[in-house]
Design a protein around this motif. Structure first.
Motif, PDB file in Angstrom:
ATOM      1  N   GLY A 312     -11.617  -3.308 101.555  1.00 42.34           N
ATOM      2  CA  GLY A 312     -10.442  -3.414 100.693  1.00 42.34           C
ATOM      3  C   GLY A 312      -9.400  -4.385 101.220  1.00 42.34           C
ATOM      4  N   LYS A 313      -9.601  -4.858 102.457  1.00 45.03           N
ATOM      5  CA  LYS A 313      -8.691  -5.816 103.097  1.00 45.03           C
ATOM      6  C   LYS A 313      -7.238  -5.348 103.062  1.00 45.03           C
ATOM      7  N   GLU A 314      -6.995  -4.092 103.485  1.00 44.50           N
ATOM      8  CA  GLU A 314      -5.611  -3.615 103.531  1.00 44.50           C
ATOM      9  C   GLU A 314      -5.469  -2.578 104.638  1.00 44.50           C
ATOM     10  N   TYR A 315      -4.236  -2.449 105.135  1.00 43.57           N
ATOM     11  CA  TYR A 315      -3.950  -1.412 106.133  1.00 43.57           C
ATOM     12  C   TYR A 315      -3.819  -0.078 105.431  1.00 43.57           C
ATOM     13  N   LEU A 316      -4.329   0.966 106.074  1.00 46.84           N
ATOM     14  CA  LEU A 316      -4.299   2.304 105.479  1.00 46.84           C
ATOM     15  C   LEU A 316      -3.203   3.123 106.141  1.00 46.84           C
ATOM     16  N   ARG A 317      -2.597   4.016 105.360  1.00 41.26           N
ATOM     17  CA  ARG A 317      -1.500   4.819 105.899  1.00 41.26           C
ATOM     18  C   ARG A 317      -2.008   6.072 106.615  1.00 41.26           C
ATOM     19  N   THR A 318      -3.315   6.288 106.553  1.00 41.86           N
ATOM     20  CA  THR A 318      -3.862   7.512 107.158  1.00 41.86           C
ATOM     21  C   THR A 318      -3.786   7.436 108.683  1.00 41.86           C
ATOM     22  N   LEU A 319      -4.413   8.385 109.324  1.00 41.32           N
ATOM     23  CA  LEU A 319      -4.334   8.557 110.768  1.00 41.32           C
ATOM     24  C   LEU A 319      -4.467   7.264 111.556  1.00 41.32           C
ATOM     25  N   GLY A 320      -3.627   7.136 112.576  1.00 49.68           N
ATOM     26  CA  GLY A 320      -3.773   6.040 113.525  1.00 49.68           C
ATOM     27  C   GLY A 320      -4.246   6.599 114.856  1.00 49.68           C
ATOM     28  N   LYS A 321      -4.212   5.744 115.870  1.00 45.98           N
ATOM     29  CA  LYS A 321      -4.598   6.186 117.211  1.00 45.98           C
ATOM     30  C   LYS A 321      -3.527   5.711 118.191  1.00 45.98           C
ATOM     31  N   TYR A 322      -3.506   6.352 119.355  1.00 51.76           N
ATOM     32  CA  TYR A 322      -2.563   5.961 120.408  1.00 51.76           C
ATOM     33  C   TYR A 322      -3.345   5.671 121.682  1.00 51.76           C
ATOM     34  N   TYR A 323      -2.873   4.661 122.418  1.00 53.61           N
ATOM     35  CA  TYR A 323      -3.442   4.346 123.731  1.00 53.61           C
ATOM     36  C   TYR A 323      -2.320   4.313 124.754  1.00 53.61           C
ATOM     37  N   ILE A 324      -2.627   4.719 125.989  1.00 50.44           N
ATOM     38  CA  ILE A 324      -1.619   4.776 127.050  1.00 50.44           C
ATOM     39  C   ILE A 324      -1.624   3.461 127.805  1.00 50.44           C
ATOM     40  N   VAL A 325      -0.436   2.965 128.167  1.00 51.67           N
ATOM     41  CA  VAL A 325      -0.307   1.607 128.701  1.00 51.67           C
ATOM     42  C   VAL A 325      -1.073   1.410 130.008  1.00 51.67           C
ATOM     43  N   ASP A 326      -1.278   2.505 130.760  1.00 49.58           N
ATOM     44  CA  ASP A 326      -1.954   2.363 132.050  1.00 49.58           C
ATOM     45  C   ASP A 326      -2.809   3.597 132.306  1.00 49.58           C
ATOM     46  N   ILE A 327      -4.067   3.369 132.611  1.00 50.14           N
ATOM     47  CA  ILE A 327      -5.005   4.484 132.771  1.00 50.14           C
ATOM     48  C   ILE A 327      -4.681   5.288 134.031  1.00 50.14           C
ATOM     49  N   GLY A 328      -4.028   4.646 135.016  1.00 53.40           N
ATOM     50  CA  GLY A 328      -3.587   5.366 136.214  1.00 53.40           C
ATOM     51  C   GLY A 328      -2.533   6.408 135.874  1.00 53.40           C
ATOM     52  N   LEU A 329      -1.606   6.059 134.993  1.00 52.71           N
ATOM     53  CA  LEU A 329      -0.579   7.019 134.565  1.00 52.71           C
ATOM     54  C   LEU A 329      -1.225   8.212 133.867  1.00 52.71           C
ATOM     55  N   ARG A 330      -2.271   7.947 133.113  1.00 53.56           N
ATOM     56  CA  ARG A 330      -2.967   9.059 132.444  1.00 53.56           C
ATOM     57  C   ARG A 330      -3.605   9.988 133.484  1.00 53.56           C
ATOM     58  N   ASN A 331      -4.210   9.396 134.497  1.00 59.70           N
ATOM     59  CA  ASN A 331      -4.822  10.218 135.545  1.00 59.70           C
ATOM     60  C   ASN A 331      -3.765  11.002 136.323  1.00 59.70           C
ATOM     61  N   TYR A 332      -2.592  10.392 136.518  1.00 58.36           N
ATOM     62  CA  TYR A 332      -1.488  11.105 137.169  1.00 58.36           C
ATOM     63  C   TYR A 332      -1.101  12.336 136.333  1.00 58.36           C
ATOM     64  N   LEU A 333      -1.060  12.171 135.006  1.00 60.09           N
ATOM     65  CA  LEU A 333      -0.627  13.263 134.121  1.00 60.09           C
ATOM     66  C   LEU A 333      -1.682  14.354 133.978  1.00 60.09           C
ATOM     67  N   LEU A 334      -2.940  13.956 133.841  1.00 67.05           N
ATOM     68  CA  LEU A 334      -3.989  14.918 133.472  1.00 67.05           C
ATOM     69  C   LEU A 334      -4.913  15.281 134.629  1.00 67.05           C
ATOM     70  N   GLY A 335      -4.767  14.572 135.748  1.00 69.54           N
ATOM     71  CA  GLY A 335      -5.731  14.776 136.837  1.00 69.54           C
ATOM     72  C   GLY A 335      -6.946  13.885 136.611  1.00 69.54           C
ATOM     73  N   PHE A 336      -7.728  13.703 137.648  1.00 66.33           N
ATOM     74  CA  PHE A 336      -8.907  12.831 137.562  1.00 66.33           C
ATOM     75  C   PHE A 336     -10.050  13.633 136.962  1.00 66.33           C
ATOM     76  N   ARG A 337     -10.664  13.072 135.939  1.00 67.97           N
ATOM     77  CA  ARG A 337     -11.774  13.808 135.318  1.00 67.97           C
ATOM     78  C   ARG A 337     -12.713  12.802 134.667  1.00 67.97           C
ATOM     79  N   ASP A 338     -13.954  13.180 134.540  1.00 71.53           N
ATOM     80  CA  ASP A 338     -14.957  12.263 133.987  1.00 71.53           C
ATOM     81  C   ASP A 338     -15.288  12.569 132.537  1.00 71.53           C
ATOM     82  N   ARG A 339     -14.814  13.719 132.040  1.00 74.81           N
ATOM     83  CA  ARG A 339     -15.403  14.191 130.790  1.00 74.81           C
ATOM     84  C   ARG A 339     -15.106  13.306 129.584  1.00 74.81           C
TER      85      ARG A 339
END
Length: 439
Positions: A312-339
Motif C-alpha cells: 500500500g506504500k504507506e505508514y500504518l498507525r498500528t503497533l510500532g516497536k522500540y529499540y534501546i540505544v545501547d545493548i549494554g544498558l539493557r544488560n545492566y537493567l535486566l541482567g545478562f541472559r541468553d534467552r
C-alpha cells in the motif's frame, strides 16, 4: 577537560561536522549522554588547530561545569562577547547548552552579532523541538550521535582484525590485542553484545563489575538530568513518578523488537502487578504512559520505529516497536541472559542501519513482516535478522516475507550462522559479524 591524548577517532561523525565547517547553520550534535559528544567537539577543535585556527579564536564552554552553573541567556551572551577577538573568525563550542534557560536567544544573537561558527551539543531532543525550531528554523543542522558501532568497539578497545590462512586453504579473520593475544571474531562480538558500545568502557576495560558501575552512572544521569529534572523546567506534563518511569523503562527494555502499543504498556504493568490498580484511578492513562515514553525517546534512551505497508506504500498507525540505544544498558537493567539474544542482535542491526544513514521502518507485506526496510535517497534494502539459518523451518520463515516483495531492491538475511548457501533465489544470506565490520 578531556585528555586529548586519549581521544579516539570517530571519523563517521567528525567528517559530518567538518562538511559543515564555516557554513551558516548552527551545528547541533545530539545523542544520549556519554556517547561521545564532548569528545567529538574536542576532535573538531583539534581539526581546526591543525588547519591554522589559533587558540584565541576558539571558545569552549561546558555547561555541566560548575563555573557556568547560574548562567542565563544574558550572562551567557556577555561572557561570550568578552571573549570575542576583534576582526577574527571565532569558533564557539557549547556543550550541554540546554542547561542555560533561553539559551537559544543567546545563540541566535551570536549568529547575528559576531563573525562566528557555532557548535553545540545536547542530550535531549526537546532542545530541537518546537520553541527552539522557531528561533533557528532552517539555521541549524543536526548531527545524530550513537554509542560505538561494532567496528568502532574493535578500534576503541585496541583490537586489530587480521586475515589468517585457514586449514581449508581460504582465509579467516582473527582479532589481536596490543599484547599480541588473539581471539576469534565471535568472542569479541560476544563482548560487544554483553558490554555494549558506550565509549567510556574502553577506558576501564572489559571488566564486568566496572562496566556495570559505569552503566549505572549513565542510567542515573539520564533519568535524573534529562528526564526528571528537565520535566520540572517545562510547562508540559511533568514526569514526576520515578517508580512508574523505571517500570516503563524495564518493560520497554524487556520487549525490544516486539510489537507494542502505549495502551498495552499500562495494561501489562497492571496485569503483572507492577502497578497498583487503584479503584478510582485505574491503569495509568494512555496520556501519562505516552508522556513517559516520549521523555525516554527525547533523551535518546529508546528509539521507536514505524510500520510501513510495502504494497500500500504507506505508514500504518498500528503497533510500532522500540529499540534501546545501547545493548549494554539493557544488560545492566535486566541482567545478562541468553534467552532473547535474537532481539538483541536485531537491536544491533537497527542502530547499524541508522549509523549508515538509512531511514528505517518495519515492513508489512500481506500478513508477513519484514524486520527492516532501510531507505536512503534512491536506494532501498530489505533486511531480515535471525540467529541461525541452518534449520529448514527458520529458513522458510525468514525468507517467506522477502519472497513476497516484488521489487528489485536488495534483500538480505543477516545471521550469526548462515548455513552453507550464500543466496536463495537472489536473497543473500550474510554473516552478521562480517556485515557489521564491512564499511
Amino acid at each position: 577537560m578531556i585528555d586529548t591524548h586519549e581521544l579516539k577517532k570517530r571519523d563517521l561523525y567528525l567528517n559530518k561536522i567538518i562538511a559543515f565547517q564555516d557554513t551558516e547553520p548552527v551545528k547541533v550534535v545530539t545523542g544520549i549522554r556519554r556517547c561521545g559528544k564532548s569528545s567529538l567537539l574536542k576532535l573538531m577543535t583539534l581539526h581546526l588547530k591543525e588547519n591554522g585556527v589559533t587558540d584565541n579564536q576558539i571558545l569552549e564552554m561546558n555547561f555541566e561545569s560548575h563555573a557556568y552553573k547560574n548562567m542565563n541567556s544574558d550572562s551567557f551572551y556577555e561572557y561570550v562577547k568578552q571573549h570575542i577577538v576583534p576582526n577574527k573568525r571565532m569558533y564557539l563550542f557549547f556543550d550541554e547548552v540546554q542547561r542555560v534557560p533561553d539559551w537559544e536567544d543567546a545563540v541566535n544573537s551570536f549568529r547575528v552579532d559576531f563573525n562566528c561558527d557555532i557548535y553545540v551539543t545536547g542530550s535531549n531532543a526537546y532542545m530541537l523541538s518546537s520553541e527552539y525550531a522557531t528561533y533557528l528554523s532552517g539555521r541549524c543542522v543536526e548531527i545524530k550521535m550513537l554509542p560505538l558501532s561494532f567496528s568502532e568497539f574493535i578500534t576503541f578497545h585496541n583490537f586489530e582484525i587480521r586475515e589468517m590462512k585457514s586449514a581449508l586453504g581460504g582465509t579467516r579473520k582473527q582479532v589481536f590485542d596490543k599484547a599480541g593475544e588473539h581471539y576469534e571474531l565471535r568472542e569479541v562480538f560476544d563482548a560487544y553484545m554483553r558490554f555494549g558500545g558506550m565509549p567510556g568502557i574502553a577506558d576501564i576495560g572489559l571488566d564486568q563489575e566496572k562496566v556495570l558501575v559505569l552503566l549505572e552512572g549513565i542510567y542515573s544521569t539520564v533519568i535524573m538530568r534529562d528526564i526528571l529534572e528537565r520535566e520540572s523546567r517545562r510547562g508540559q506534563k511533568k514526569i514526576t513518578d520515578p517508580v512508574l518511569l523505571k517500570k516503563i523503562i524495564m518493560f520497554l527494555a524487556d520487549n525490544i523488537g516486539s510489537n507494542i502499543s502505549v495502551s498495552s504498556i499500562g495494561n501489562t504493568l497492571v496485569n503483572e502487578g507492577l502497578l497498583e490498580n487503584g479503584k478510582r484511578k485505574g491503569t495509568p492513562s494512555v496520556h501519562t504512559v505516552q508522556a513517559y515514553v516520549n521523555a525516554l525517546l527525547e533523551s535518546y534512551f529508546f528509539y521507536d520505529i514505524k510500520r510501513f505497508d510495502i504494497k500500500g506504500k504507506e505508514y500504518l498507525r498500528t503497533l510500532g516497536k522500540y529499540y534501546i540505544v545501547d545493548i549494554g544498558l539493557r544488560n545492566y537493567l535486566l541482567g545478562f541472559r541468553d534467552r532473547d539474544s535474537g532481539h538483541a542482535i536485531e537491536n544491533i542491526v537497527y542502530f547499524e542501519l541508522i549509523r549508515r544513514g538509512y531511514d528505517v521502518s518495519i515492513g508489512k507485506v500481506g500478513n508477513f513482516e519484514v524486520d527492516f526496510i532501510a531507505t536512503k535517497a534512491d536506494n532501498k534494502l530489505y533486511v531480515q535478522v535471525t540467529e541461525s539459518m541452518t534449520s529448514e523451518d527458520v529458513r522458510s520463515r525468514e525468507l517467506a516475507p522477502l519472497k513476497k516483495i516484488s521489487d528489485n531492491y536488495e534483500k538480505i538475511v543477516l545471521s550469526l550462522n548462515t548455513g552453507i548457501d550464500s543466496s536463495y533465489d537472489g536473497i543473500k544470506s550474510i554473516n552478521l559479524i562480517d556485515w557489521l565490520i564491512s564499511e
